[in-house]
Design a protein around this motif. Structure first.
Motif, PDB file in Angstrom:
ATOM      1  N   ALA A 105      -0.425  -5.160   6.017  1.00 22.47           N
ATOM      2  CA  ALA A 105      -0.696  -5.920   4.791  1.00 22.47           C
ATOM      3  C   ALA A 105       0.468  -5.806   3.810  1.00 22.47           C
ATOM      4  O   ALA A 105       0.849  -6.783   3.156  1.00 22.47           O
ATOM      5  CB  ALA A 105      -1.981  -5.421   4.135  1.00 22.47           C
ATOM      6  N   TYR A 140      -6.190  -4.266  -2.380  1.00 18.27           N
ATOM      7  CA  TYR A 140      -6.427  -4.093  -0.939  1.00 18.27           C
ATOM      8  C   TYR A 140      -7.659  -3.227  -0.693  1.00 18.27           C
ATOM      9  O   TYR A 140      -8.530  -3.572   0.107  1.00 18.27           O
ATOM     10  CB  TYR A 140      -5.195  -3.453  -0.295  1.00 18.27           C
ATOM     11  CG  TYR A 140      -5.388  -3.151   1.183  1.00 18.27           C
ATOM     12  CD1 TYR A 140      -5.171  -4.120   2.136  1.00 18.27           C
ATOM     13  CD2 TYR A 140      -5.800  -1.874   1.600  1.00 18.27           C
ATOM     14  CE1 TYR A 140      -5.345  -3.847   3.497  1.00 18.27           C
ATOM     15  CE2 TYR A 140      -5.972  -1.592   2.940  1.00 18.27           C
ATOM     16  CZ  TYR A 140      -5.752  -2.586   3.887  1.00 18.27           C
ATOM     17  OH  TYR A 140      -5.949  -2.305   5.217  1.00 18.27           O
ATOM     18  N   GLU A 169       3.288  -8.061   5.070  1.00 17.53           N
ATOM     19  CA  GLU A 169       3.008  -9.494   5.080  1.00 17.53           C
ATOM     20  C   GLU A 169       2.887 -10.103   3.686  1.00 17.53           C
ATOM     21  O   GLU A 169       3.151 -11.292   3.499  1.00 17.53           O
ATOM     22  CB  GLU A 169       1.719  -9.760   5.869  1.00 17.53           C
ATOM     23  CG  GLU A 169       1.835  -9.430   7.348  1.00 17.53           C
ATOM     24  CD  GLU A 169       0.495  -9.484   8.060  1.00 17.53           C
ATOM     25  OE1 GLU A 169      -0.510  -9.826   7.382  1.00 17.53           O
ATOM     26  OE2 GLU A 169       0.438  -9.191   9.271  1.00 17.53           O
ATOM     27  N   GLU A 170       2.483  -9.303   2.691  1.00 17.18           N
ATOM     28  CA  GLU A 170       2.236  -9.841   1.360  1.00 17.18           C
ATOM     29  C   GLU A 170       3.346  -9.438   0.389  1.00 17.18           C
ATOM     30  O   GLU A 170       3.578  -8.253   0.162  1.00 17.18           O
ATOM     31  CB  GLU A 170       0.883  -9.343   0.830  1.00 17.18           C
ATOM     32  CG  GLU A 170      -0.298  -9.730   1.719  1.00 17.18           C
ATOM     33  CD  GLU A 170      -1.605  -9.150   1.218  1.00 17.18           C
ATOM     34  OE1 GLU A 170      -1.663  -8.771   0.025  1.00 17.18           O
ATOM     35  OE2 GLU A 170      -2.556  -9.051   2.014  1.00 17.18           O
ATOM     36  N   ASP A 171       4.013 -10.430  -0.192  1.00 12.84           N
ATOM     37  CA  ASP A 171       5.087 -10.149  -1.142  1.00 12.84           C
ATOM     38  C   ASP A 171       4.565  -9.537  -2.437  1.00 12.84           C
ATOM     39  O   ASP A 171       5.235  -8.719  -3.065  1.00 12.84           O
ATOM     40  CB  ASP A 171       5.845 -11.449  -1.461  1.00 12.84           C
ATOM     41  CG  ASP A 171       6.572 -11.999  -0.240  1.00 12.84           C
ATOM     42  OD1 ASP A 171       6.919 -11.192   0.642  1.00 12.84           O
ATOM     43  OD2 ASP A 171       6.769 -13.224  -0.175  1.00 12.84           O
ATOM     44  N   PHE A 222       1.862  -7.613  -2.786  1.00 16.92           N
ATOM     45  CA  PHE A 222       0.824  -6.665  -2.365  1.00 16.92           C
ATOM     46  C   PHE A 222       0.450  -5.712  -3.503  1.00 16.92           C
ATOM     47  O   PHE A 222       1.314  -5.169  -4.188  1.00 16.92           O
ATOM     48  CB  PHE A 222       1.306  -5.850  -1.166  1.00 16.92           C
ATOM     49  CG  PHE A 222       0.332  -4.785  -0.727  1.00 16.92           C
ATOM     50  CD1 PHE A 222      -0.724  -5.092   0.103  1.00 16.92           C
ATOM     51  CD2 PHE A 222       0.480  -3.472  -1.169  1.00 16.92           C
ATOM     52  CE1 PHE A 222      -1.632  -4.111   0.488  1.00 16.92           C
ATOM     53  CE2 PHE A 222      -0.406  -2.488  -0.789  1.00 16.92           C
ATOM     54  CZ  PHE A 222      -1.473  -2.816   0.049  1.00 16.92           C
TER      55      PHE A 222
END
Length: 254
Positions: free
Chosen positions: A199, A211, A202-204, A206
Motif C-alpha cells: 500500500a 490505512y 502504490e499510493e503516493d 499514503f
C-alpha cells in the motif's frame, strides 16, 4: 522484511539494482554500496533501541507432572475406543460462510462462551468432520480433545466423544500449542505487513492512520485465511506428536 524494504528504498532513490539483503556482517564495500546486511540491521536496531518483548501466559502455571502422565492415559483411551490415525481431522480447516473466508463468531467481551463453542461444534466441527471422513470412506467416529476451560460445554452428538485435557496442561499438550500457533503468528504478521508495504509503494499520498482505519475485521479474517492456507501440512500433522506420536508417523505427508 525490514532489510528488504531498506534495500528497495535505497535502490529507488540511488538508482541501484534492487535485490535481496545479503547475509553476514558488513564488508568494506558497504561504504560504497548499501547492502542492507545483517550487520546494518543489528546497528539499526541498536540505534533506535528496538526491543523484542516476550509475553508470559499459560506456560508459567503449567502442571508438568500431569502433562507427563496424561499421554499414557490418552494412549489407553485410543486403544480402548479403536480410534485410528487416519481419522485425524485437520484442526484448522476453513470454509467460506456468507462473505467471510472462515467460520467466524464473536463475543463483545472477546471471551469464549458455552453458547459460542456449542455453535462452532454443531455448525462447523460436526459437518466438516463428517464430510472429511466420508471422503475417506470412514464412519464418523471421532474424539474431540479440548482444553479444560469453562467456556467449553459437554455437548453430545452421535459418533463424537469429547475429552478434556487435565487442568493447566494446555501449553504443554494441546495440539494447537505445539508449533501450530507459533507457526501461524509469523505467517499472519508477514502477510499483513506485506500488504502494508504494498500500500505504501502504490499510493503516493499514503497515510498510515487512514490505512489502519480501513483495516476491518473482514480484512483481518482474510489475512487469517491466507495464513492458514500457507501453513505447511506437516506442521498441522506434527502438532499431535506429544499426545499421539503414532499418528504423526503414519500420517507423514498428510
Amino acid at each position: 522484511m525490514i532489510r528488504k524494504k531498506a534495500l528497495n528504498i535505497y535502490s529507488k532513490y540511488n538508482g541501484g539494482n534492487e535485490g535481496e539483503p545479503q547475509p553476514g556482517p558488513p564488508t568494506a564495500s558497504d561504504a560504497e554500496e548499501f547492502q542492507a546486511s545483517k550487520g546494518w540491521f543489528d546497528r539499526f536496531v541498536k540505534c533506535y533501541q528496538l526491543r523484542i518483548g516476550k509475553s508470559h501466559g499459560e506456560a508459567t502455571s503449567a502442571d508438568t507432572e500431569a502433562a507427563e502422565k496424561y499421554p499414557e492415559a490418552f494412549k489407553q483411551l485410543i486403544k480402548e475406543k479403536g480410534f485410528k490415525p487416519k481419522q485425524q481431522i485437520p484442526g484448522l480447516s476453513t470454509r467460506k460462510i456468507k462473505t467471510l473466508p472462515i467460520f467466524w463468531i464473536h463475543n463483545s467481551k472477546a471471551w469464549i462462551t458455552k453458547a459460542l463453542t456449542s455453535d462452532w461444534f454443531h455448525q462447523c466441527f460436526v459437518p466438516q468432520g463428517e464430510e472429511y471422513l466420508r471422503k475417506k470412506g470412514m464412519e464418523f467416529h471421532v474424539l474431540l480433545l479440548m482444553d479444560n476451560a469453562g467456556g467449553h460445554p459437554v455437548d453430545s452428538y452421535h459418533g463424537v466423544q469429547i475429552k478434556f485435557l487435565p487442568p493447566n496442561t494446555t501449553s504443554l499438550l494441546q495440539p494447537l500449542d505445539q508449533r501450530v500457533i507459533r507457526a501461524f503468528k509469523p505467517l499472519y504478521t508477514r502477510i499483513y505487513l506485506q500488504q502494508l508495504v504494498d500500500a505504501i509503494d502504490e499510493e503516493d499520498d499514503f497515510q498510515l492512520k487512514v490505512y489502519w482505519r480501513n483495516f476491518t475485521i473482514a480484512s483481518c479474517l482474510t489475512v487469517i485465511h491466507k495464513a492458514l492456507q500457507d501453513m505447511e501440512k506437516g506442521t498441522l500433522n506434527a502438532c499431535s506428536k506429544k499426545l499421539w506420536p503414532e499418528c504423526v508417523h503414519e500420517c507423514k505427508g498428510f
